[in-house]
Structures are given as structure tokens and as C-alpha cells.
Design an enzyme around this catalytic site. Structure first.
Site, PDB file in Angstrom:
ATOM      1  N   TYR A  29      -7.820  -8.456  15.574  1.00 23.60           N
ATOM      2  CA  TYR A  29      -6.535  -8.731  16.213  1.00 23.60           C
ATOM      3  C   TYR A  29      -6.132  -7.557  17.115  1.00 23.60           C
ATOM      4  O   TYR A  29      -6.246  -6.394  16.714  1.00 23.60           O
ATOM      5  CB  TYR A  29      -5.519  -8.946  15.087  1.00 23.60           C
ATOM      6  CG  TYR A  29      -4.120  -9.261  15.520  1.00 23.60           C
ATOM      7  CD1 TYR A  29      -3.843 -10.416  16.230  1.00 23.60           C
ATOM      8  CD2 TYR A  29      -3.066  -8.412  15.196  1.00 23.60           C
ATOM      9  CE1 TYR A  29      -2.548 -10.709  16.614  1.00 23.60           C
ATOM     10  CE2 TYR A  29      -1.769  -8.714  15.568  1.00 23.60           C
ATOM     11  CZ  TYR A  29      -1.519  -9.862  16.289  1.00 23.60           C
ATOM     12  OH  TYR A  29      -0.242 -10.147  16.657  1.00 23.60           O
ATOM     13  N   ASP A  50      -8.378  -9.752   6.535  1.00 19.11           N
ATOM     14  CA  ASP A  50      -7.163 -10.324   7.117  1.00 19.11           C
ATOM     15  C   ASP A  50      -7.369 -11.839   7.091  1.00 19.11           C
ATOM     16  O   ASP A  50      -8.209 -12.381   7.808  1.00 19.11           O
ATOM     17  CB  ASP A  50      -6.978  -9.795   8.548  1.00 19.11           C
ATOM     18  CG  ASP A  50      -5.689 -10.295   9.200  1.00 19.11           C
ATOM     19  OD1 ASP A  50      -5.240 -11.407   8.845  1.00 19.11           O
ATOM     20  OD2 ASP A  50      -5.168  -9.587  10.079  1.00 19.11           O
ATOM     21  N   LYS A  53       2.592 -16.703  10.395  1.00 15.67           N
ATOM     22  CA  LYS A  53       1.746 -17.758  10.939  1.00 15.67           C
ATOM     23  C   LYS A  53       1.743 -18.976  10.003  1.00 15.67           C
ATOM     24  O   LYS A  53       2.781 -19.554   9.804  1.00 15.67           O
ATOM     25  CB  LYS A  53       0.352 -17.191  11.194  1.00 15.67           C
ATOM     26  CG  LYS A  53       0.357 -15.807  11.892  1.00 15.67           C
ATOM     27  CD  LYS A  53       0.864 -15.840  13.314  1.00 15.67           C
ATOM     28  CE  LYS A  53       1.073 -14.455  13.924  1.00 15.67           C
ATOM     29  NZ  LYS A  53      -0.074 -13.536  13.870  1.00 15.67           N
ATOM     30  N   ARG A 107      15.533  -2.070   0.122  1.00 18.95           N
ATOM     31  CA  ARG A 107      14.279  -1.571   0.716  1.00 18.95           C
ATOM     32  C   ARG A 107      13.169  -1.507  -0.328  1.00 18.95           C
ATOM     33  O   ARG A 107      12.004  -1.673  -0.019  1.00 18.95           O
ATOM     34  CB  ARG A 107      14.488  -0.208   1.400  1.00 18.95           C
ATOM     35  CG  ARG A 107      13.200   0.357   1.983  1.00 18.95           C
ATOM     36  CD  ARG A 107      13.370   1.304   3.167  1.00 18.95           C
ATOM     37  NE  ARG A 107      14.524   2.160   3.103  1.00 18.95           N
ATOM     38  CZ  ARG A 107      14.686   3.188   2.273  1.00 18.95           C
ATOM     39  NH1 ARG A 107      13.724   3.506   1.424  1.00 18.95           N
ATOM     40  NH2 ARG A 107      15.793   3.897   2.296  1.00 18.95           N
TER      41      ARG A 107
HETATM   42  C1  PLP Z   1      -0.291 -12.177  14.027  1.00 12.97           C
HETATM   43  C2  PLP Z   1      -1.361 -11.470  13.314  1.00 12.97           C
HETATM   44  C3  PLP Z   1      -1.137 -10.214  12.724  1.00 12.97           C
HETATM   45  C4  PLP Z   1       0.189  -9.495  12.852  1.00 12.97           C
HETATM   46  O1  PLP Z   1       1.233 -10.209  12.291  1.00 12.97           O
HETATM   47  P1  PLP Z   1       2.768 -10.115  12.799  1.00 12.97           P
HETATM   48  O2  PLP Z   1       3.478 -10.935  11.797  1.00 12.97           O
HETATM   49  O3  PLP Z   1       2.803 -10.670  14.189  1.00 12.97           O
HETATM   50  O4  PLP Z   1       3.155  -8.682  12.786  1.00 12.97           O
HETATM   51  C5  PLP Z   1      -2.183  -9.616  12.060  1.00 12.97           C
HETATM   52  N1  PLP Z   1      -3.399 -10.196  11.979  1.00 12.97           N
HETATM   53  C6  PLP Z   1      -3.652 -11.402  12.548  1.00 12.97           C
HETATM   54  C7  PLP Z   1      -5.018 -11.996  12.432  1.00 12.97           C
HETATM   55  C8  PLP Z   1      -2.654 -12.069  13.241  1.00 12.97           C
HETATM   56  O5  PLP Z   1      -2.906 -13.251  13.808  1.00 12.97           O
END
Ligand code: PLP
Length: 380
Positions: free
Chosen positions: A98, A170, A195, A46
Site C-alpha cells: 500500500y 495486512d 474498508k 485514549r
Molecule cells: C486503506 C489501507 C490502509 C490504510 O488504512 P486507512 O484506514 O486509510 O488509514 C492500509 N493498508 C491497506 C491495504 C489499505 O487498503
């Protein structure tokens, strides 16, 4: 060392013990100690595992950051940052963020006294709000999801620092291949590695990159104390996916530009948004702060809802699914999928209408993708 070389070699040196070219994954929860408190650098997964160290090293270099802390998902990374705030703190955010980031503030942290306010930060006329509202943190995405607005990271970082606050970007949609928020002055660059960074739609992950010692300490603490750690195997998968990020992003860019151009020339689209189309309102800014576009394209169809639903349900290569950034093309209807957690009036006020469709253009052959869209359009 250039991007593609960093992605393949940094943090991915052959295993010292066996020479294995691909570093092994240590699927272990705990580590034997020489003597009480005397570890070989790791004690419990962890709070650390070689797979976290390796992935973090690669991501830090790719984001031009000193430090990177990896988490179990993008939302775990979001949670890590918010967990550093205190009751009474408030955050100023770009109004188009988001859906799940909106939800974690609204439904989880609001009750602990952490508030968030939204303003259109794509419009410099609103920058004075930063000094006026004196937030603990300013939170943006660029390009935004799903409207693909471009925010001027450098100008916002300057405005934040002048007002004595910090800027989080982000960076999920651009990926570190096309944009490095820290180099533009941001304090934190957060990504969902689920992503583009992993790119193969087979696991979840998140990362927070920074040049600040203080933020780095807070992120390491959040990883272990809040239990936001990833799994070693997922980090191993993300490290594998990451090696081809550069070559994938080039193809996403090429295909997305082709799909966006096709969509823009249709009679049934009211607006097509892609930062690297000259018609994008912030095209010049996109060219200034990004080295290219990702695979994300947004179109507003001038069609009744039933026809939009029929169109997006009848495609062969675009799977109707949430998420983005994988090698395969996906299509999503934000109003009923990713942004359904935002109340209808608020959603429509920022432009997420029923005709809006978001494409995550993959790295298939562009002609096949366009033919697929044309075939589905012909059935309407
Ligand atoms: C998908 C996404 C997140 C969250 O990510 P997860 O891996 O699904 O928890 C945060 N910000 C943006 C812009 C995203 O596309």
C-alpha cells in the site's frame, strides 16, 4: 458459532443496565473513579472505552485471534506496529505494498534509523532472502494493492519462523470473512477497518489482531502512549457495519467475478487480474488460502492515457475515488491517485503503469454495473 453469528452477537450483547438491544456508545473522554486509581475498568478514552472493547471482541473472534486492538485508522495501526521497532531494526516487505505504508517507512521512520527493503515475495525463489537479510519483521499484503498478487501466507510464515523472524499480514483486501492470516501461521493480522469491515465509507479505523501476549501488550501500549486510539462513535459505526460483513462479502465476490469476466472479454484490456478468475497466475493458491474473492478487480487497459481517463471519468455508478470496500462501487487510477507517492520508475518497475485501473466493485446489481461500463466504453 459461525462467522455471521459471531459478527452479530459477540461483543454486542444487550446493554446490562437498560436492556437496549444495541449497546450504547459512551461519548466521554474520561470516567469517574470510586477512589484514586480505583476505576470501573476505564479511566480515560485514549486508553480504553467500552466501544473499543466491544469492537475488539468481535474482530478478535472473526480473525480467529486471541487479541485485537483497535486504532483510529489503518495507518494508525501501521504506525502502532512500527512504533515498537528500534533504530537499527529493518523490515523486509513484499515489493507491492500500500502506497501510504511505503510512505510512512520512507518519509517518517527512515530518519529514526528503521529501514525497509523490498523483494518480490510472491516468488518462492526469493524466500531465502528472509534468512539472509535477517529482518526484525516481514511485512506483506495478500492480495496485494493494486496488483492483486497472492502470497503464500502459510509458506511465508514457515520461512519467517525458521529464520527467527515474524510475519505481519495486512488483511484489508480479503477481510476476515475470506482469509484468516493467523490461522495460516502469521504473527500479526492488520486491517484498515475503514474498508470492508465497516463497509459503508463513513468513517476510518484500523485493527491489529494477534495470538501473542507480548504483541498484544505492545499494541495496547501504542494505542494509549502514541495516541493512536479511535473515536468511540467511529467504533460504534464499525460495529454496526461489521454485522453484515458476511452477506456483503458474498455479494462483492459475485459482482466482482461478473465484472472481471466482462472486462477480460474486452478487446481493449491487456490483462485483468482477479484471484478467482482461472486466468490469475496464483488462482490455485487463492483457492487454497482464501474462501472467496473480495470486490477488488484490476485491469490494465491497452488504451492511451487520455482514453483511460475519459473512461473512468464517465461512469455513473463507479465513483472516481480513493479507498475501497464500501457497498458502493469505486474506481481508481493508482498511478495518479493511491500510489502517486511512489516514484514513477519504482511504481512502473512493480507493474503500476498508466493503463492500470483498480475497481472496488460494490454490492449494486451486477447487470447495472456492467451496463455502466459498456456505456462508457461506447463513448471512446
Ligand atoms: C486503506 C489501507 C490502509 C490504510 O488504512 P486507512 O484506514 O486509510 O488509514 C492500509 N493498508 C491497506 C491495504 C489499505 O487498503
Amino acid at each position: 458459532m459461525e462467522f455471521e453469528t459471531v459478527a452479530i452477537h459477540v461483543g454486542q450483547e444487550p446493554d446490562q443496565e437498560t436492556g437496549a438491544v444495541i449497546p450504547p456508545v459512551y461519548l466521554t473522554s474520561t470516567f469517574a473513579q470510586h477512589a484514586p486509581g480505583q476505576t470501573r475498568g476505564y479511566d480515560y478514552t485514549r486508553s480504553g472505552n467500552p466501544a473499543f472493547t466491544r469492537l475488539g471482541a468481535t474482530l478478535a473472534r472473526l480473525e480467529q485471534a486471541e487479541f485485537a486492538t483497535v486504532f483510529g485508522s489503518g495507518m494508525a495501526a501501521v504506525n502502532a506496529v512500527i512504533s515498537t521497532l528500534s533504530s537499527g531494526d529493518h523490515v523486509l516487505a513484499e515489493e507491492n505494498i500500500y502506497g501510504c505504508t511505503y510512505r510512512i517507512y520512507d518519509q517518517v521512520f527512515k530518519k529514526f534509523g528503521i529501514t525497509i527493503r523490498y523483494v518480490d515475495l510472491s516468488d518462492p525463489a526469493n524466500y531465502p532472502e528472509i534468512a539472509k537479510q535477517n529482518p526484525t519483521l516481514v511485512w506483506i499484503e495478500s492480495p496485494t494493492n493494486p496488483l492483486l498478487k497472492i502470497l503464500d501466507i502459510e509458506a511465508l510464515a514457515t520461512a519467517c519462523h525458521a529464520a527467527g523472524t515474524e510475519l505481519l499480514v495486512d488483511n484489508t483486501f480479503a477481510s476476515p470473512y475470506f482469509q484468516n492470516p493467523l490461522s495460516l501461521g502469521a504473527d500479526l493480522s492488520l486491517s484498515s477497518t475503514t474498508k470492508y469491515i465497516n463497509g459503508h465509507s463513513d468513517c476510518l479505523g484500523g485493527v491489529v489482531c494477534t495470538n501473542s501476549h507480548a504483541w498484544n501488550e505492545k499494541m495496547i501500549f501504542a494505542q494509549k502512549a502514541v495516541g493512536l486510539n479511535p473515536s468511540p462513535f467511529d467504533c460504534w459505526l464499525i460495529s454496526r457495519g461489521l454485522k453484515t460483513l458476511g452477506i456483503r462479502m458474498e455479494k462483492h465476490f459475485e459482482n466482482a467475478l461478473a465484472v472481471a469476466t466482462f472486462l477480460e472479454n474486452l478487446d481493449c484490456t491487456a490483462t485483468v487480474r482477479y484471484p478467482f478468475l482461472p486466468s490469475h497466475p496464483q488462482h490455485e493458491l487463492a483457492k487454497k488460502q482464501m474462501r472467496g474473492g473480495s470486490g477488488m478487480v484490476t485491469a490494465i487497459f491497452d488504451l492511451p492515457l487520455e482514453q483511460v481517463v475519459k473512461l473512468i471519468s464517465n461512469l455513473q455508478f463507479f465513483s472516481l475515488a480513493e479507498s475501497l470496500g464500501g457497498i458502493e462501487s469505486l474506481i481508481c487510477h493508482p498511478a495518479s491517485m493511491t500510489h502517486a507517492s511512489i516514484p514513477k520508475e519504482e511504481r512502473e518497475a512493480v507493474g503500476i503503469t498508466d493503463g492500470l485501473v483498480r475497481f472496488s466493485v460494490g454490492i449494486e446489481n451486477a447487470a447495472d454495473l456492467i451496463e455502466d461500463l459498456q456505456t462508457a466504453l461506447n463513448t471512446l
